[in-house]
Design a protein around this motif. Structure first.
Motif, PDB file in Angstrom:
ATOM      1  N   LYS A  10      -7.276 -28.642 -17.871  1.00 55.56           N
ATOM      2  CA  LYS A  10      -8.655 -28.336 -18.254  1.00 55.56           C
ATOM      3  C   LYS A  10      -8.703 -26.856 -18.621  1.00 55.56           C
ATOM      4  N   VAL A  11      -9.019 -26.610 -19.863  1.00 58.16           N
ATOM      5  CA  VAL A  11      -9.083 -25.223 -20.325  1.00 58.16           C
ATOM      6  C   VAL A  11     -10.551 -24.850 -20.484  1.00 58.16           C
ATOM      7  N   ASN A  12     -10.925 -23.746 -19.874  1.00 60.63           N
ATOM      8  CA  ASN A  12     -12.322 -23.366 -19.837  1.00 60.63           C
ATOM      9  C   ASN A  12     -12.532 -21.975 -20.399  1.00 60.63           C
ATOM     10  N   ASP A  13     -13.223 -21.895 -21.533  1.00 62.32           N
ATOM     11  CA  ASP A  13     -13.609 -20.605 -22.098  1.00 62.32           C
ATOM     12  C   ASP A  13     -12.431 -19.628 -22.202  1.00 62.32           C
ATOM     13  N   LYS A  59      -9.265 -10.730 -31.718  1.00 67.01           N
ATOM     14  CA  LYS A  59      -9.717 -11.849 -30.895  1.00 67.01           C
ATOM     15  C   LYS A  59      -9.053 -13.120 -31.401  1.00 67.01           C
ATOM     16  N   ALA A  60      -7.803 -13.332 -30.963  1.00 71.72           N
ATOM     17  CA  ALA A  60      -7.035 -14.471 -31.464  1.00 71.72           C
ATOM     18  C   ALA A  60      -7.632 -15.780 -30.967  1.00 71.72           C
ATOM     19  N   VAL A  61      -8.021 -15.806 -29.707  1.00 72.55           N
ATOM     20  CA  VAL A  61      -8.693 -16.983 -29.151  1.00 72.55           C
ATOM     21  C   VAL A  61      -9.946 -16.461 -28.478  1.00 72.55           C
ATOM     22  N   ASP A  62     -11.083 -17.079 -28.804  1.00 72.87           N
ATOM     23  CA  ASP A  62     -12.329 -16.510 -28.317  1.00 72.87           C
ATOM     24  C   ASP A  62     -13.244 -17.616 -27.791  1.00 72.87           C
ATOM     25  N   GLY A  63     -12.933 -18.078 -26.596  1.00 73.84           N
ATOM     26  CA  GLY A  63     -13.786 -19.089 -25.976  1.00 73.84           C
ATOM     27  C   GLY A  63     -13.424 -20.497 -26.374  1.00 73.84           C
ATOM     28  N   VAL A  64     -12.222 -20.925 -25.986  1.00 71.61           N
ATOM     29  CA  VAL A  64     -11.786 -22.283 -26.300  1.00 71.61           C
ATOM     30  C   VAL A  64     -11.809 -23.115 -25.016  1.00 71.61           C
ATOM     31  N   VAL A  72      -3.282 -20.419 -28.302  1.00 71.62           N
ATOM     32  CA  VAL A  72      -3.752 -21.337 -27.261  1.00 71.62           C
ATOM     33  C   VAL A  72      -2.545 -21.959 -26.557  1.00 71.62           C
ATOM     34  N   GLY A  73      -1.573 -22.451 -27.356  1.00 74.24           N
ATOM     35  CA  GLY A  73      -0.379 -23.062 -26.778  1.00 74.24           C
ATOM     36  C   GLY A  73       0.374 -22.090 -25.886  1.00 74.24           C
ATOM     37  N   ARG A  74       0.489 -20.855 -26.314  1.00 75.89           N
ATOM     38  CA  ARG A  74       1.249 -19.883 -25.535  1.00 75.89           C
ATOM     39  C   ARG A  74       0.485 -19.420 -24.297  1.00 75.89           C
ATOM     40  N   CYS A  75      -0.824 -19.473 -24.345  1.00 73.31           N
ATOM     41  CA  CYS A  75      -1.603 -19.149 -23.148  1.00 73.31           C
ATOM     42  C   CYS A  75      -1.450 -20.270 -22.131  1.00 73.31           C
ATOM     43  N   VAL A  76      -1.572 -21.511 -22.603  1.00 74.50           N
ATOM     44  CA  VAL A  76      -1.467 -22.653 -21.696  1.00 74.50           C
ATOM     45  C   VAL A  76      -0.089 -22.669 -21.034  1.00 74.50           C
ATOM     46  N   GLU A 110     -10.294 -19.970 -17.780  1.00 78.42           N
ATOM     47  CA  GLU A 110      -9.508 -20.717 -16.791  1.00 78.42           C
ATOM     48  C   GLU A 110      -8.563 -21.675 -17.483  1.00 78.42           C
ATOM     49  N   ILE A 111      -7.392 -21.850 -16.894  1.00 82.27           N
ATOM     50  CA  ILE A 111      -6.477 -22.889 -17.341  1.00 82.27           C
ATOM     51  C   ILE A 111      -6.135 -23.696 -16.094  1.00 82.27           C
ATOM     52  N   ILE A 112      -6.793 -24.817 -15.918  1.00 85.75           N
ATOM     53  CA  ILE A 112      -6.557 -25.588 -14.698  1.00 85.75           C
ATOM     54  C   ILE A 112      -5.537 -26.675 -14.992  1.00 85.75           C
ATOM     55  N   PHE A 113      -4.324 -26.436 -14.493  1.00 81.65           N
ATOM     56  CA  PHE A 113      -3.246 -27.373 -14.746  1.00 81.65           C
ATOM     57  C   PHE A 113      -2.907 -28.076 -13.439  1.00 81.65           C
ATOM     58  N   GLU A 114      -3.010 -29.371 -13.429  1.00 75.76           N
ATOM     59  CA  GLU A 114      -2.789 -30.193 -12.234  1.00 75.76           C
ATOM     60  C   GLU A 114      -3.556 -29.617 -11.044  1.00 75.76           C
TER      61      GLU A 114
END
Lengths: 298, 329, 333
Positions: free
Chosen positions: B10-13, B33-38, B61-65, B75-79
């Motif tokens: 779950k990716v939040n903002d 601002k490469a990613v701005d609220g995804v 986004v992929g590299r942040c995750v 937030e990046i909520i993984f498992e």
């Protein structure tokens, strides 16, 4: 693990193994001059190792009766003012040249590689500090820096090696820093990070092996330069001191008699020239053979 | 396609700003601002396509995750665990569960490493295998899994073709038994006839694996993304502008950018092409260094109104999970 | 009717370390006035080398070893590559746009210098006229405020804008033929669409013909009237666009069509072409596609490379022994 799927790429489908080594040899040995250079270096190695058995006289064996003898059967290249056999001195001088050259280039390569890789990999302030310092060192011509250091440290073989090492480190650092920076940009480094490899593992196992080729080229080419620098220092009298024999000091000793007995200066001079020239030729050849962009053009 | 209801990611903002520095002291002068609220969610076993043009932030986004980048915010909520701010030393266990497939099959493999040791690297890094024999067997199985003859283990990357190299990269990404694989343009560097092989392989692996694989599939080619994904997110200048199922996206695109993107991709059938309406966007993608105010598309948008210049449209549900960020659609 | 450009049995070989590489091996095609054709194939199939050969831009170790390129009734392969006549054709009557706009524009010259050069060379314009014309061209291809930007250098433009400049340069001397070699591959999807639209609009306006060289079947389906499919240095199928997409008859064409994901279909599994494109050195005598062909018969294995033969449909020719239409009926029953 699930069952094996259909094999798409079989051993037979993949292009036959390209023998990199063979390819390298073909390009490297294609030029005639390389053979000559290799021969000179082989001869240098041989004389350096077996010098004491090859030389007809001891390098400091005086015989004033034979002072300034012209070339003869007894003294192949004649003798100097103290009656020391020039040929024997040349053989012992090869030893000095090689020891100083190899020791200096390897120490500076190791130090430079470590500094350069750290600077390139860590970037930021570390990079700035290391590289600005190296730039400052590089501001001096190598020979001036070595002169300065040799003056401070005093002469003698070990001090010469230290002085020349300090003078050579910036070149290696700069090369390795640049190489590390460029290798670091490859996706495979990103891939290594993504699977959780540590920075040390990435540096040692993935960056270092990919910087080796230019390193080998630089090592070879710089050997020539170092030998020349050592000869120059010895010529100026702040390099190798007796009882060690150096070609540089032989040139210096002999040049007072340039008019009457030119062989005293010319013989060691030609030796220096041939060796430096050969290392440079081999370095160039290695670069051409290792550079994939030039490969296959010969 | 097998898919549970369990949310794996779950990716939040999510925000990722890259500083632009200048001078010796590295003073920050601007921000990209490469990613701005995804924000998005991913169910276990699902494939989410991220599509957009270069500079839209899909790779970021992929590299942040995968935490190759440390996000600026969100937030990046993984498992069940927020990994967005996890320090480097705690990342190793995440790296085992999240792996990446890269675009360029040439630069993503270390030229000085044999194919076998590339594939086996994660096994060593995470100390997965017990001994040499176990290691060898695992690498062999991985080779077979991606359709490579294990006899090729000792070969070096330059001896393989582009498609085969991409298979090696895929095998490496599978080695640590990950639950999430981020595929960053895995086929765009390959020849047309090879692309299908890799796409099918990725689809097959999903069904074959013992652990259920979840993909984030990043690409600029809408037809590839549409083919492989369960849901597609269209990105423009650091934001998701539309997110829905591929079918819905093709039949009922709501965002003007999606419509233009769809119409820009030609269909290999001249008779259909004759009838298709073409929406050509004016101008070019603005720089993320200096993005336009309000909706990022408003300067190029055929249906823009004055208020588009002021409001950043939120991503809102238009029924059936079809999310759109446009006040005009 | 006389063709504008007719290439007959063109052969371009490269002498490499690993042997003779037959990059283009007996390629024939033609272009009529104001026609748009597509040349389709994957990397290494010889599609680019074919076009470069037409322009005589082949550098060592490559060599055009045979064939004719008849342009406006004369064989231009007879001209010296760097001779007066060839230079007049190159950039003047036949212009080419390359894939990578940055490498084909000179970074140290302004747009004006680059555009005016060919105008003064080919159309014998004076400096002021050339500049006026150059501004006019830039306006046509959609460069905003061209009067201000004409004195800028290439790096001051974005990728899409540079490709627009390339189109302007290509069209500057009213060429009879514009060859676009993967003109938009390096660009983004929406920019690609803009540029292809622009390019087709421009050739219509300038009454030129256009050769689109690409690997993208969609692009040719959208714009080309006739297409040539190339594989391993040879044309394997040719015909009108409609005919080939409706009744593809070469296994490679069929394979290509089945292996690309399409926007308008859902959930259909792709059928990849198995195996790899062949190594162009040491080519076998038989059909080059045979190792990857799902339709191969005993005859294919024992016979030499098939010739292009006529099949039903306007101008439709295919280099294959097997009549796929029939085979399909058998398998589908």
């Amino acid at each position: 693990m699930p069952e094996a799927k259909v094999i798409v790429a079989k051993e037979a489908d993949v292009e036959p193994r390209i023998n990199e080594w063979k390819r390298f040899c073909r390009v490297f040995l294609a030029r005639k001059i390389i053979w000559l250079a290799l021969f000179v270096i082989a001869l240098l190695l041989f004389t350096a190792v077996f010098g004491p058995w090859l030389a007809p006289y001891k390098p400091n064996e005086q015989n004033l009766a034979d002072s300034m003898a012209p070339p003869s059967r007894k003294h192949l290249l004649g003798t100097d003012r103290l009656g020391i056999d020039t040929f024997s001195r040349l053989i012992y001088g090869a030893r000095t040249a090689l020891i100083v050259g190899v020791a200096t280039s390897f120490t500076s390569a190791i130090v430079g590689t470590l500094l350069g890789m750290v600077a390139g990999f860590m970037g930021g302030v570390v990079n700035t500090v290391i590289m600005r310092f190296m730039d400052a060192l590089m501001g001096f011509p190598m020979i001036v820096l070595a002169l300065l250091l040799a003056g401070v440290l005093g002469s003698g073989m070990l001090n010469i090696i230290i002085a020349l090492t300090v003078a050579n480190v910036p070149g290696y650092t700069r090369l390795m820093c640049g190489m590390t920076l460029s290798v670091k940009e490859n996706d495979y480094i990103m891939a290594q990070r993504s699977i959780g490899s540590s920075s040390f593992r990435i540096l040692a196992k993935h960056i270092f092996p990919n910087t080796l080729q230019p390193m080998v080229v630089m090592l070879t080419t710089s050997l020539g330069g170092i030998i020349l620098a050592e000869a120059s220092l010895s010529f100026l009298g702040i390099g190798i001191v007796p009882p060690d024999v150096a070609w540089g000091s032989m040139v210096a000793d002999g040049y007072k008699y340039l008019q009457t007995n030119p062989i005293l200066s010319f013989a060691p001079g030609i030796c220096i020239m041939l060796v430096v020239f050969s290392f440079n030729i081999i370095g160039d050849g290695l670069r051409d053979a290792l550079d994939p962009r030039l490969r296959g053009t010969l | 396609m097998s898919q549970s209801n369990e949310i794996i990611l779950k990716v939040n903002d999510l925000k990722m700003y890259f500083p632009v520095t200048r001078g010796l002291l590295r003073k920050k002068v601007a921000e990209i601002k490469a990613v701005d609220g995804v924000s998005f969610e991913l169910k276990k076993g699902e494939t989410l396509g991220l599509v957009g043009e270069s500079g839209c932030g899909k790779t970021t986004v992929g590299r942040c995750v995968s935490r190759l980048y440390q996000p600026t915010g969100g937030e990046i909520i993984f498992e069940g665990e927020d990994i967005a701010a996890l320090p480097e030393k705690d990342l190793k266990r995440i790296r085992r569960k999240v792996s990446l497939i890269f675009q360029d099959p040439y630069s993503s493999l270390d030229p000085r490493q044999s194919a076998g040791s590339i594939v086996g690297e994660p096994l060593i890094v995470h100390k997965i295998t017990k001994d040499k024999i176990d290691y060898h067997r695992r690498v062999e199985t991985l080779f077979q899994l991606v359709g490579l003859d294990p006899a090729l283990m000792n070969r070096y990357p330059h001896e393989f073709s582009g498609g085969q190299r991409q298979r090696i990269g895929i095998a490496r990404s599978l080695a640590s038994n990950p639950s999430l694989i981020i595929c960053d343009e895995p086929v765009s560097a390959l020849d047309v006839s090879i692309q299908a092989q890799i796409i099918n392989l990725l689809l097959d692996l999903k069904e074959a694996g013992e652990t259920e694989l979840t993909y984030i599939f990043i690409a600029h080619d809408l037809s590839v993304v549409k083919h492989i994904s369960d849901r597609v997110a269209v990105m423009y200048l650091g934001r998701i502008v539309e997110l829905t199922t591929p079918q819905e996206l093709y039949e009922n695109p709501l965002h003007p950018y999606t419509q233009a993107l769809l119409s820009a991709v030609p269909v290999p059938d001249p008779e259909i092409e004759e009838k298709r309406e073409r929406i050509i966007l004016e101008g070019e993608v603005p720089s993320p260094l200096n993005p336009p105010s309000g909706c990022a598309l408003h300067q190029r948008c055929p249906i823009a109104k004055p208020e588009c210049r002021e409001v950043i449209p939120p991503l809102s549900d238009r029924g059936g999970g079809h999310l759109v960020a446009c006040i005009r659609a | 009717m006389e063709r504008l450009l007719e290439v007959k049995d063109l052969k371009t070989y490269f002498n490499t370390d690993d042997g003779l590489l037959k990059a283009v091996d007996g390629v024939s095609f033609y272009v009529d006035e104001q026609e748009i054709i597509g040349v389709v194939g994957e990397s290494g199939c010889g599609k680019t080398v074919t076009q470069l050969s037409v322009m005589q831009l082949i550098a060592r170790p490559g060599k055009i070893v045979g064939g004719e390129v008849i342009f406006e009734g004369r064989d231009i392969l007879k001209y010296k590559p760097h001779g007066e006549e060839m230079r007049a054709i190159r950039g003047g009557k036949i212009a080419m746009i390359f894939q990578e706009p940055m490498t084909s524009l000179n970074p140290v010259l302004t747009l004006n210098q680059q555009l005016s050069e060919s105008l003064m060379l080919h159309l014998k314009m004076n400096k002021e006229d050339a500049r006026k014309r150059a501004i006019e061209l830039l306006r046509l291809v959609g460069i905003p405020s061209p009067e201000a930007r004409i004195d800028d250098y290439p790096h001051q433009f974005s990728g899409g804008m540079r490709q627009r400049v390339m189109i302007a340069m290509g069209l500057s001397c009213n060429p009879k033929i514009l060859i676009a070699d993967e003109p938009t591959t390096a660009l983004d999807v929406t920019t690609q669409a803009q540029l292809l639209e622009l390019m087709t609009e421009m050739v219509e306006r300038f009454r030129s013909s256009l050769i689109i060289v690409t690997h993208n079947l969609g692009v040719v389906a959208r714009y080309a009237k006739r297409i040539y499919i190339m594989y391993a240095g040879k044309i394997v199928e040719e015909g009108t666009c409609k005919e080939i997409f409706k009744h593809p008859r070469h296994p490679y064409t069929i394979g290509l069509l089945n292996s690309v994901p399409r926007l308008d279909t859902v959930g259909k599994r792709l059928v990849p072409i198995e195996g790899l494109p062949p190594n162009l050195t040491n080519m076998p005598d038989y059909c080059a596609f045979l190792p990857r062909c799902p339709y191969k018969t005993e005859k294919c294995r024992t016979s030499p490379m098939p010739d292009l033969r006529d099949v039903p449909g306007e101008g439709h020719r295919v280099r294959c022994y097997v009549d796929i239409a029939e085979v399909d009926n058998v398998t589908v029953k």
